[in-house]
Write a protein that holds these residues in place. Structure first.
Motif, PDB file in Angstrom:
ATOM      1  N   THR A  62       0.852  -1.191   0.000  1.00  9.86           N
ATOM      2  CA  THR A  62       0.000   0.000   0.000  1.00  9.86           C
ATOM      3  C   THR A  62       0.882   1.233   0.000  1.00  9.86           C
ATOM      4  OG1 THR A  62      -1.579  -1.210   1.359  1.00  9.86           O
ATOM      5  CG2 THR A  62      -1.851   1.153   1.258  1.00  9.86           C
ATOM      6  N   LEU A  63       0.466   2.254  -0.709  1.00 12.40           N
ATOM      7  CA  LEU A  63       1.169   3.528  -0.707  1.00 12.40           C
ATOM      8  C   LEU A  63       0.612   4.377   0.428  1.00 12.40           C
ATOM      9  CD1 LEU A  63       3.234   5.251  -2.288  1.00 12.40           C
ATOM     10  CD2 LEU A  63       1.300   6.193  -3.544  1.00 12.40           C
ATOM     11  N   THR A  64       1.483   4.952   1.264  1.00 19.32           N
ATOM     12  CA  THR A  64       1.025   5.765   2.383  1.00 19.32           C
ATOM     13  C   THR A  64       1.802   7.070   2.456  1.00 19.32           C
ATOM     14  OG1 THR A  64       0.649   5.855   4.768  1.00 19.32           O
ATOM     15  CG2 THR A  64       2.597   4.667   4.041  1.00 19.32           C
ATOM     16  N   LEU A  65       1.153   8.093   2.980  1.00 18.71           N
ATOM     17  CA  LEU A  65       1.796   9.371   3.269  1.00 18.71           C
ATOM     18  C   LEU A  65       1.936   9.562   4.772  1.00 18.71           C
ATOM     19  CD1 LEU A  65       0.040  11.685   0.660  1.00 18.71           C
ATOM     20  CD2 LEU A  65       2.365  10.827   0.606  1.00 18.71           C
ATOM     21  N   GLY A  66       1.626   8.528   5.560  1.00 16.22           N
ATOM     22  CA  GLY A  66       1.770   8.588   7.005  1.00 16.22           C
ATOM     23  C   GLY A  66       0.478   8.971   7.703  1.00 16.22           C
ATOM     24  N   THR A  67       0.552   8.975   9.042  1.00 17.08           N
ATOM     25  CA  THR A  67      -0.629   9.297   9.830  1.00 17.08           C
ATOM     26  C   THR A  67      -1.040  10.745   9.618  1.00 17.08           C
ATOM     27  OG1 THR A  67       0.777   9.838  11.704  1.00 17.08           O
ATOM     28  CG2 THR A  67      -0.102   7.618  11.638  1.00 17.08           C
ATOM     29  N   GLY A  68      -2.324  10.975   9.624  1.00 22.09           N
ATOM     30  CA  GLY A  68      -2.834  12.327   9.438  1.00 22.09           C
ATOM     31  C   GLY A  68      -2.975  12.762   7.997  1.00 22.09           C
ATOM     32  N   ALA A  69      -2.567  11.914   7.071  1.00 19.20           N
ATOM     33  CA  ALA A  69      -2.687  12.261   5.651  1.00 19.20           C
ATOM     34  C   ALA A  69      -4.139  12.122   5.210  1.00 19.20           C
ATOM     35  CB  ALA A  69      -1.792  11.354   4.811  1.00 19.20           C
ATOM     36  N   ALA A  70      -4.482  12.833   4.171  1.00 14.65           N
ATOM     37  CA  ALA A  70      -5.832  12.740   3.624  1.00 14.65           C
ATOM     38  C   ALA A  70      -6.111  11.316   3.156  1.00 14.65           C
ATOM     39  CB  ALA A  70      -5.990  13.711   2.469  1.00 14.65           C
ATOM     40  N   VAL A  71      -7.343  10.886   3.311  1.00 12.01           N
ATOM     41  CA  VAL A  71      -7.749   9.545   2.903  1.00 12.01           C
ATOM     42  C   VAL A  71      -8.728   9.685   1.744  1.00 12.01           C
ATOM     43  CG1 VAL A  71      -8.937   7.456   3.652  1.00 12.01           C
ATOM     44  CG2 VAL A  71      -7.467   8.687   5.242  1.00 12.01           C
ATOM     45  N   ILE A  72      -8.560   8.840   0.730  1.00  9.52           N
ATOM     46  CA  ILE A  72      -9.518   8.861  -0.375  1.00  9.52           C
ATOM     47  C   ILE A  72     -10.264   7.531  -0.404  1.00  9.52           C
ATOM     48  CG2 ILE A  72      -8.217  10.531  -1.735  1.00  9.52           C
ATOM     49  CD1 ILE A  72      -7.278   8.266  -3.510  1.00  9.52           C
ATOM     50  N   THR A  73     -11.466   7.572  -0.887  1.00  8.72           N
ATOM     51  CA  THR A  73     -12.311   6.382  -0.917  1.00  8.72           C
ATOM     52  C   THR A  73     -12.034   5.547  -2.160  1.00  8.72           C
ATOM     53  OG1 THR A  73     -14.081   7.462  -2.145  1.00  8.72           O
ATOM     54  CG2 THR A  73     -14.137   7.677   0.265  1.00  8.72           C
ATOM     55  N   SER A  74     -12.542   4.320  -2.144  1.00 10.33           N
ATOM     56  CA  SER A  74     -12.407   3.439  -3.303  1.00 10.33           C
ATOM     57  C   SER A  74     -13.075   4.058  -4.519  1.00 10.33           C
ATOM     58  CB  SER A  74     -13.027   2.070  -3.009  1.00 10.33           C
ATOM     59  OG  SER A  74     -12.329   1.445  -1.967  1.00 10.33           O
ATOM     60  N   LYS A  75     -14.216   4.707  -4.315  1.00 12.59           N
ATOM     61  CA  LYS A  75     -14.918   5.355  -5.426  1.00 12.59           C
ATOM     62  C   LYS A  75     -14.055   6.461  -6.032  1.00 12.59           C
ATOM     63  CE  LYS A  75     -19.076   7.937  -6.698  1.00 12.59           C
ATOM     64  NZ  LYS A  75     -18.367   8.617  -7.741  1.00 12.59           N
ATOM     65  N   GLN A  76     -13.390   7.238  -5.197  1.00 14.82           N
ATOM     66  CA  GLN A  76     -12.511   8.293  -5.709  1.00 14.82           C
ATOM     67  C   GLN A  76     -11.365   7.693  -6.518  1.00 14.82           C
ATOM     68  OE1 GLN A  76     -11.935  10.018  -1.781  1.00 14.82           O
ATOM     69  NE2 GLN A  76     -12.750  11.978  -2.514  1.00 14.82           N
ATOM     70  N   VAL A  77     -10.817   6.586  -6.063  1.00 16.31           N
ATOM     71  CA  VAL A  77      -9.740   5.913  -6.798  1.00 16.31           C
ATOM     72  C   VAL A  77     -10.265   5.444  -8.150  1.00 16.31           C
ATOM     73  CG1 VAL A  77      -8.205   3.903  -6.848  1.00 16.31           C
ATOM     74  CG2 VAL A  77      -8.473   5.217  -4.733  1.00 16.31           C
ATOM     75  N   ARG A  78     -11.449   4.808  -8.173  1.00 15.03           N
ATOM     76  CA  ARG A  78     -12.034   4.350  -9.442  1.00 15.03           C
ATOM     77  C   ARG A  78     -12.254   5.522 -10.398  1.00 15.03           C
ATOM     78  NH1 ARG A  78     -14.838   0.963  -5.935  1.00 15.03           N
ATOM     79  NH2 ARG A  78     -16.654   2.339  -5.893  1.00 15.03           N
ATOM     80  N   ASP A  79     -12.757   6.653  -9.864  1.00 12.34           N
ATOM     81  CA  ASP A  79     -12.988   7.833 -10.703  1.00 12.34           C
ATOM     82  C   ASP A  79     -11.688   8.363 -11.288  1.00 12.34           C
ATOM     83  OD1 ASP A  79     -15.679   7.626 -10.116  1.00 12.34           O
ATOM     84  OD2 ASP A  79     -15.672   9.270  -8.654  1.00 12.34           O
ATOM     85  N   ILE A  80     -10.638   8.374 -10.488  1.00 10.85           N
ATOM     86  CA  ILE A  80      -9.327   8.848 -10.952  1.00 10.85           C
ATOM     87  C   ILE A  80      -8.792   7.914 -12.038  1.00 10.85           C
ATOM     88  CG2 ILE A  80      -6.895   9.158 -10.297  1.00 10.85           C
ATOM     89  CD1 ILE A  80      -8.006  10.072  -7.501  1.00 10.85           C
ATOM     90  N   LEU A  81      -8.886   6.611 -11.783  1.00 10.10           N
ATOM     91  CA  LEU A  81      -8.358   5.628 -12.732  1.00 10.10           C
ATOM     92  C   LEU A  81      -9.188   5.549 -14.008  1.00 10.10           C
ATOM     93  CD1 LEU A  81      -7.311   2.745 -10.312  1.00 10.10           C
ATOM     94  CD2 LEU A  81      -5.847   4.456 -11.427  1.00 10.10           C
ATOM     95  N   ALA A  82     -10.448   5.972 -13.943  1.00  9.19           N
ATOM     96  CA  ALA A  82     -11.304   5.938 -15.132  1.00  9.19           C
ATOM     97  C   ALA A  82     -10.800   6.890 -16.206  1.00  9.19           C
ATOM     98  CB  ALA A  82     -12.741   6.308 -14.744  1.00  9.19           C
ATOM     99  N   ASP A  83     -10.033   7.907 -15.827  1.00  6.89           N
ATOM    100  CA  ASP A  83      -9.486   8.869 -16.777  1.00  6.89           C
ATOM    101  C   ASP A  83      -8.282   8.335 -17.555  1.00  6.89           C
ATOM    102  OD1 ASP A  83     -11.430  10.686 -16.033  1.00  6.89           O
ATOM    103  OD2 ASP A  83     -10.141  11.673 -14.556  1.00  6.89           O
ATOM    104  N   PHE A  84      -7.740   7.204 -17.111  1.00  3.76           N
ATOM    105  CA  PHE A  84      -6.568   6.638 -17.785  1.00  3.76           C
ATOM    106  C   PHE A  84      -7.010   5.631 -18.830  1.00  3.76           C
ATOM    107  CE2 PHE A  84      -4.727   8.210 -13.856  1.00  3.76           C
ATOM    108  CZ  PHE A  84      -3.571   8.812 -14.324  1.00  3.76           C
ATOM    109  N   PRO A  85      -6.261   5.547 -19.941  1.00  5.63           N
ATOM    110  CA  PRO A  85      -6.632   4.589 -20.998  1.00  5.63           C
ATOM    111  C   PRO A  85      -6.460   3.150 -20.551  1.00  5.63           C
ATOM    112  CG  PRO A  85      -4.751   5.980 -21.663  1.00  5.63           C
ATOM    113  CD  PRO A  85      -5.153   6.353 -20.291  1.00  5.63           C
TER     114      PRO A  85
END
Length: 85
Positions: A62-85
């Motif tokens: 897993t990629l982490t930025l450490g404690t206190g870092a912003a958390v993104i949801t699975s839906k946000q990840v899917r939306d981000i990845l949907a922009d890639f071919p």
């Protein structure tokens, strides 16, 4: 938490406190007295450094930025990845 002043006037900040604030060796702190208390404030926040860790639950990398870092949801990840071919 409690700490002790060394004979050289040095104070060790407990690791849980350093980790919570993302403090690392070499970081600068502002120090001042406020109402009979010593107040230490990080001078400048460092950029978070991403690192790969093993998730204890899934055992997957897993990629982490450490404690206190912003958390993104699975839906946000899917939306981000949907922009890639």
């Amino acid at each position: 938490m409690q700490t002790t002043i060394s004979t050289k006037g040095q104070v060790v900040l407990p690791s849980r406190m350093r980790d919570r604030l993302g403090l690392r060796p070499g970081d600068k702190l502002d120090a001042h007295v406020e109402g009979g208390r010593i107040v230490l404030t990080p001078k400048q926040r460092r950029k978070r450094k991403a690192r790969i860790v093993i998730d204890p639950r899934t055992k997957l990398a897993t990629l982490t930025l450490g404690t206190g870092a912003a958390v993104i949801t699975s839906k946000q990840v899917r939306d981000i990845l949907a922009d890639f071919p």
